[in-house]
Motif scaffolding. Sequence first.
Motif, PDB file in Angstrom:
ATOM      1  N   SER A  24       0.768  -1.241  -0.170  1.00 43.87           N
ATOM      2  CA  SER A  24       0.139  -0.480   0.304  1.00 43.87           C
ATOM      3  C   SER A  24       0.924   1.059  -0.319  1.00 43.87           C
ATOM      4  O   SER A  24       0.558   2.138  -0.508  1.00 43.87           O
ATOM      5  CB  SER A  24      -1.142  -0.315   1.132  1.00 43.87           C
ATOM      6  OG  SER A  24      -1.588  -1.033   1.192  1.00 43.87           O
ATOM      7  N   MET A  37      -9.980  -4.221  -7.350  1.00 42.16           N
ATOM      8  CA  MET A  37      -9.577  -3.871  -5.809  1.00 42.16           C
ATOM      9  C   MET A  37     -10.887  -4.797  -5.448  1.00 42.16           C
ATOM     10  O   MET A  37     -10.455  -5.994  -4.104  1.00 42.16           O
ATOM     11  CB  MET A  37      -9.766  -2.337  -5.646  1.00 42.16           C
ATOM     12  CG  MET A  37      -9.012  -1.791  -6.212  1.00 42.16           C
ATOM     13  SD  MET A  37      -7.422  -1.895  -5.465  1.00 42.16           S
ATOM     14  CE  MET A  37      -7.642  -1.063  -4.244  1.00 42.16           C
ATOM     15  N   GLY A  38     -12.373  -4.930  -5.728  1.00 46.16           N
ATOM     16  CA  GLY A  38     -12.942  -6.155  -5.765  1.00 46.16           C
ATOM     17  C   GLY A  38     -12.654  -7.407  -5.817  1.00 46.16           C
ATOM     18  O   GLY A  38     -12.778  -7.978  -4.358  1.00 46.16           O
ATOM     19  N   ASN A  41     -10.309  -8.078  -2.723  1.00 43.83           N
ATOM     20  CA  ASN A  41     -10.470  -8.439  -1.251  1.00 43.83           C
ATOM     21  C   ASN A  41     -12.186  -9.642  -1.600  1.00 43.83           C
ATOM     22  O   ASN A  41     -10.972 -10.678  -0.805  1.00 43.83           O
ATOM     23  CB  ASN A  41     -12.195  -7.494  -0.965  1.00 43.83           C
ATOM     24  CG  ASN A  41     -12.133  -6.410  -0.418  1.00 43.83           C
ATOM     25  OD1 ASN A  41     -11.828  -6.486   0.744  1.00 43.83           O
ATOM     26  ND2 ASN A  41     -11.647  -5.524  -1.137  1.00 43.83           N
ATOM     27  N   GLY A  42     -11.659 -10.093  -2.901  1.00 42.31           N
ATOM     28  CA  GLY A  42     -12.338 -11.462  -3.066  1.00 42.31           C
ATOM     29  C   GLY A  42     -11.765 -12.866  -2.566  1.00 42.31           C
ATOM     30  O   GLY A  42     -11.605 -13.764  -1.684  1.00 42.31           O
ATOM     31  N   ILE A  45     -10.609 -12.889   1.260  1.00 43.07           N
ATOM     32  CA  ILE A  45     -11.144 -14.200   1.961  1.00 43.07           C
ATOM     33  C   ILE A  45     -11.090 -14.849   1.930  1.00 43.07           C
ATOM     34  O   ILE A  45     -10.746 -15.833   2.852  1.00 43.07           O
ATOM     35  CB  ILE A  45     -12.159 -13.000   1.578  1.00 43.07           C
ATOM     36  CG1 ILE A  45     -13.101 -11.579   2.414  1.00 43.07           C
ATOM     37  CG2 ILE A  45     -13.533 -13.689   2.053  1.00 43.07           C
ATOM     38  CD1 ILE A  45     -13.998 -10.433   1.460  1.00 43.07           C
ATOM     39  N   LEU A 145     -18.979  -2.104   0.257  1.00 41.92           N
ATOM     40  CA  LEU A 145     -18.136  -3.206  -0.718  1.00 41.92           C
ATOM     41  C   LEU A 145     -19.086  -2.438  -2.846  1.00 41.92           C
ATOM     42  O   LEU A 145     -18.898  -2.349  -3.245  1.00 41.92           O
ATOM     43  CB  LEU A 145     -18.364  -4.605  -0.493  1.00 41.92           C
ATOM     44  CG  LEU A 145     -17.064  -4.260   0.334  1.00 41.92           C
ATOM     45  CD1 LEU A 145     -16.842  -6.406   0.125  1.00 41.92           C
ATOM     46  CD2 LEU A 145     -15.065  -4.620  -0.432  1.00 41.92           C
ATOM     47  N   SER A 168      -5.781   2.516   0.559  1.00 37.55           N
ATOM     48  CA  SER A 168      -5.055   1.028  -0.123  1.00 37.55           C
ATOM     49  C   SER A 168      -4.906   0.146   1.679  1.00 37.55           C
ATOM     50  O   SER A 168      -5.375  -1.741   0.829  1.00 37.55           O
ATOM     51  CB  SER A 168      -4.564   1.078  -0.660  1.00 37.55           C
ATOM     52  OG  SER A 168      -2.812   1.656  -0.081  1.00 37.55           O
ATOM     53  N   PRO A 171      -8.905  -2.463   1.363  1.00 38.19           N
ATOM     54  CA  PRO A 171      -9.021  -3.436   1.042  1.00 38.19           C
ATOM     55  C   PRO A 171      -8.352  -4.668   1.002  1.00 38.19           C
ATOM     56  O   PRO A 171      -8.103  -5.877   0.508  1.00 38.19           O
ATOM     57  CB  PRO A 171      -8.947  -3.031  -0.824  1.00 38.19           C
ATOM     58  CG  PRO A 171      -8.006  -1.579  -0.898  1.00 38.19           C
ATOM     59  CD  PRO A 171      -8.283  -0.993   0.637  1.00 38.19           C
ATOM     60  N   THR A 172      -7.262  -4.294   0.848  1.00 39.40           N
ATOM     61  CA  THR A 172      -5.644  -5.313   1.806  1.00 39.40           C
ATOM     62  C   THR A 172      -5.333  -6.300   2.842  1.00 39.40           C
ATOM     63  O   THR A 172      -4.956  -7.080   2.794  1.00 39.40           O
ATOM     64  CB  THR A 172      -4.702  -4.373   1.110  1.00 39.40           C
ATOM     65  OG1 THR A 172      -4.430  -3.383   1.807  1.00 39.40           O
ATOM     66  CG2 THR A 172      -4.214  -4.002  -0.404  1.00 39.40           C
ATOM     67  N   VAL A 175     -10.739  -4.734   5.242  1.00 42.59           N
ATOM     68  CA  VAL A 175     -11.584  -5.090   5.730  1.00 42.59           C
ATOM     69  C   VAL A 175     -12.131  -6.797   4.472  1.00 42.59           C
ATOM     70  O   VAL A 175     -13.275  -7.476   5.323  1.00 42.59           O
ATOM     71  CB  VAL A 175     -12.448  -4.738   3.500  1.00 42.59           C
ATOM     72  CG1 VAL A 175     -14.191  -4.778   3.167  1.00 42.59           C
ATOM     73  CG2 VAL A 175     -12.684  -2.690   3.622  1.00 42.59           C
ATOM     74  N   PRO A 176     -11.238  -7.051   3.875  1.00 40.11           N
ATOM     75  CA  PRO A 176     -11.381  -8.636   4.218  1.00 40.11           C
ATOM     76  C   PRO A 176     -11.172  -9.197   5.675  1.00 40.11           C
ATOM     77  O   PRO A 176     -12.003 -10.472   5.668  1.00 40.11           O
ATOM     78  CB  PRO A 176     -10.020  -9.495   3.262  1.00 40.11           C
ATOM     79  CG  PRO A 176      -9.304  -8.156   2.509  1.00 40.11           C
ATOM     80  CD  PRO A 176     -10.296  -7.041   3.371  1.00 40.11           C
TER      81      PRO A 176
END
Length: 205
Positions: A24, A37-38, A41-42, A45, A145, A168, A171-172, A175-176
């Motif tokens: 980041s 970016m999404g 995240n996925g 996770i 999201l 940044s 998302p890295t 949030v996950p």
Amino acid sequence: MTRKIVPVGPVLLGIWFTIALVISASGLLYEVPAPVMGAINGLLITVSLLTIYFVQPIRSWVMNLDLRWLILYHFVRFVGIAFLVLHAQGIIPSEFAIIAGWGDVAVAVTAIATVGFALPITTVPRWWMVLLWNLFGLTDILYVLKTGIGLGLNNPEQMIWITTFPFSLLPTFIVPLIIVTHILIFIRLWQLRLPLRTHDLLASQ
């Protein structure tokens, strides 16, 4: 002399955070498209959940972790205050800031109430209180999201701020881990169903 065992979970979390921080801060994510970016995240996770499922020491650590810590992590969602401030400065679009700002602050505040009034989970009402908070928190973050990715698709300039440091890290790492902890809380609540029912049945006799 007994050898001190270092928990694997905290070590891996520290490594994950360090990598996310370096990437980041380096600016590598600058102007990365919203769908990417999404996807980041996925991916994080998915990797986290697979690691918990297949790596026994980590699974054992997570499943024995005090539920309080899984909920207290959501204090990080007071970051919603920063969203509202940045919106007032014209940096973040209102479509995102209002939802993410007030929603995250509400989740963080109710997390305090949940820890204070519902833990430890010794009764069915307390179980339901944690469940409802968890549903509220997960719904909020998923909607945030969806909103962020949608805005990024329609007008990439609106969400370019999330590819800059320190945002940044959202998302890295942040949030996950938010979503992973929500899933883990659901699993822990599912495990508590039968013991609670048995406890209440015995208490009523």
